[in-house]
Design an enzyme around this catalytic site. Structure first.
Site, PDB file in Angstrom:
ATOM      1  N   SER A 110     -30.238  91.884  37.250  1.00 22.70           N
ATOM      2  CA  SER A 110     -30.534  92.767  36.136  1.00 22.70           C
ATOM      3  C   SER A 110     -30.098  92.227  34.764  1.00 22.70           C
ATOM      4  O   SER A 110     -30.447  92.816  33.729  1.00 22.70           O
ATOM      5  CB  SER A 110     -29.851  94.128  36.350  1.00 22.70           C
ATOM      6  OG  SER A 110     -28.442  94.020  36.316  1.00 22.70           O
TER       7      SER A 110
ATOM      8  N   LYS B  49     -24.852  93.428  27.156  1.00 26.25           N
ATOM      9  CA  LYS B  49     -25.929  93.851  28.044  1.00 26.25           C
ATOM     10  C   LYS B  49     -26.208  95.326  27.780  1.00 26.25           C
ATOM     11  O   LYS B  49     -25.296  96.105  27.490  1.00 26.25           O
ATOM     12  CB  LYS B  49     -25.511  93.615  29.499  1.00 26.25           C
ATOM     13  CG  LYS B  49     -26.579  93.925  30.540  1.00 26.25           C
ATOM     14  CD  LYS B  49     -26.065  93.554  31.927  1.00 26.25           C
ATOM     15  CE  LYS B  49     -27.036  93.935  33.029  1.00 26.25           C
ATOM     16  NZ  LYS B  49     -26.539  93.553  34.374  1.00 26.25           N
TER      17      LYS B  49
ATOM     18  N   SER C 234     -26.769  90.402  39.951  1.00 27.93           N
ATOM     19  CA  SER C 234     -27.372  90.584  38.628  1.00 27.93           C
ATOM     20  C   SER C 234     -26.986  89.541  37.597  1.00 27.93           C
ATOM     21  O   SER C 234     -27.650  89.442  36.562  1.00 27.93           O
ATOM     22  CB  SER C 234     -27.022  91.974  38.085  1.00 27.93           C
ATOM     23  OG  SER C 234     -27.689  92.966  38.817  1.00 27.93           O
TER      24      SER C 234
END
Length: 465
Positions: free
Chosen positions: A151, A76, A175
């Site tokens: 996210s 990520k 997220s």
């Protein structure tokens, strides 16, 4: 021959360990798929040359190959990897190339994985949607007009569209679970302290933890096992133990499951549950009841949540490495959160931290009579790109809470939770539910999620597949 992206994480890992496919072949296959579907906005950076060099260096599988040996994954874009641009979803960090890797990247290397690059995230991971000014939005593979949530939006898209066999991600207020539920894959938020390299103990209120996104419950458990292996230099061990993939083989037994559609945002916002989300919740309850479990209303009535969580989220934003005089260079909601956070008094922040601890204890006590608690995963079905109104920070925050009202409180309580698709909306889009466990209760929620998965059958493939 089955295509490599059809194998899933476990199948691909097994093929690599047998020598049926080489790490270079696996990396090349997924890099080609990533290139073909750049329109989905899943990746912020693709490191093809570095990935192929790493894959070639692995040689043949050793007898004691680590669990993810040769498996293509990606970081990520909040996880630093030495020599790779790490932008944190922001134009501010557009040219940052770290000299050192974060512990999570090193843990994946130690597990034998091959990084293909960086999956997209919103600016500094602060929102529940992945629509930034530094790159294209992460799009729902079922309907590219819709966003993918956040996210970890890029990671969820990559898994849902078969661009990765699974993905490491992080969850500070939903997220992992929000984008996983948005695009119809499995997302697991571990207990606070479970993952050594992403324990949550270094974030305000202990909110943010690392965890897996996968297409199946078994693959999520397998990636969780890899993330929890090795030394524990940064974590306090959460209760309960893995390996969690093995725990799936054990019978679930007859469990007591609480049910609730109450959210802690109900007293401050007009939270309305979409009909599709309500039907998925009811369907999951019927499946679990039919499997022999005892279900009843959790009778949970949380109070005083909104101000506490908003204070903690502002405090998280206050730490971003941008000076006050340059906050206008950030996206409006980021700048607003940072300014609000930096204006907080020590008294108010300490009060919010104390309130979070009290909320954690009350929630654990309220759920203590249940082996797990079932909630909807999201309040609404996927939203069109732009719906979250990022240029109007207060409206944007409210809409994020309306979209995902069942997520952030699990982070405050430090509990494990998994979202799993169980039903289909008109048009075939998967709709998910959430199972929340006791402290350290990943094995139980994974077993229950596997029962829901078995009742659903094979996960459908989006048009982008």
């Amino acid at each position: 021959m089955t295509a490599l992206h059809e194998l899933g994480l476990r199948g691909l890992a097994a093929a690599l360990r047998r020598g049926d496919v080489t790490p270079a072949e696996a990396a090349g296959h997924f890099l080609a798929r990533i290139e073909a579907r750049r329109d989905l906005g899943a990746f912020a950076e693709v490191t093809a040359d570095a990935a192929l060099r790493r894959a070639a260096s692995l040689g043949r599988p050793p007898a004691d190959a680590p669990p993810l040996w040769g498996v293509p994954l990606a970081d990520k874009d909040l996880t630093a990897r030495a020599g790779v641009p790490t932008r944190y979803g922001s134009r501010w960090s557009a040219h940052d190339v770290p000299a050192r890797s974060d512990p999570l990247a090193l843990a994946l290397d130690n597990a034998g994985a091959v990084s293909l690059g960086k999956t997209a995230t919103p600016e500094f991971g602060l929102t529940g949607f992945t629509e930034t000014r530094i790159g294209p939005p992460a799009r729902d593979p079922w309907d590219p007009a819709n966003g993918a949530g956040g996210s970890s939006g890029g990671a969820a898209v990559a898994v849902a569209a078969g661009l990765l066999p699974a993905a490491p991600a992080s969850d500070g207020g939903g997220s992992i679970r929000i984008p996983s539920a948005t695009v119809g894959v499995v997302g697991l938020k571990p207990s606070r302290g479970r993952v050594p390299a992403g324990s949550g103990l270094d974030s305000p209120g202990g909110l943010a933890v690392a965890g897996p996104i996968a297409r199946t419950v078994d693959d999520a458990a397998l990636l969780l096992d890899a993330l929890t292996a090795g030394p524990l230099p940064f974590a306090t061990r959460a209760p309960g133990q893995g390996p969690f993939a093995e725990a799936l083989r054990a019978p679930a037994g007859r469990l007591r499951i609480g049910m609730t559609t109450v959210s802690p945002w109900d007293e401050s916002l007009d939270i309305r549950l979409d009909a599709g989300a309500r039907e998925a919740f009811a369907h999951a309850a019927r499946v679990l009841s039919g499997a022999g479990h005892e279900l009843e209303d959790a009778a949970w009535r949380p109070e005083g949540y909104a101000d506490m969580f908003m204070t903690l989220w502002r405090a998280s934003a206050a730490r971003i490495p941008v000076p006050d005089e340059r906050l206008d260079e950030l996206e409006p909601i980021t700048a607003w959160l940072a300014r609000e956070g930096r204006a907080l008094s020590a008294e108010r922040l300490l009060g919010a931290l104390a309130a979070a601890t009290a909320f954690e204890r009350r929630t654990i006590e309220a759920f203590a009579g249940f082996d797990a608690v079932l909630t909807p995963a999201l309040g609404l079905l996927p939203r069109p790109i732009g719906w979250f109104a990022q240029d109007d920070p207060e409206l944007s925050f409210a809409r994020q809470c309306e979209y995902a009202p069942y997520s952030s409180f699990v982070n405050v309580a430090g509990l494990p939770a998994v979202t799993v698709p169980v039903a289909e909306a008109p048009g075939g889009h998967p709709v998910s539910v959430q199972l929340i466990g006791r402290p350290g209760g990943e094995a139980v929620v994974l077993r229950l999620a596997a029962q829901l998965e078995a009742a659903r059958g094979a996960l459908p493939r989006p048009p982008a597949w």
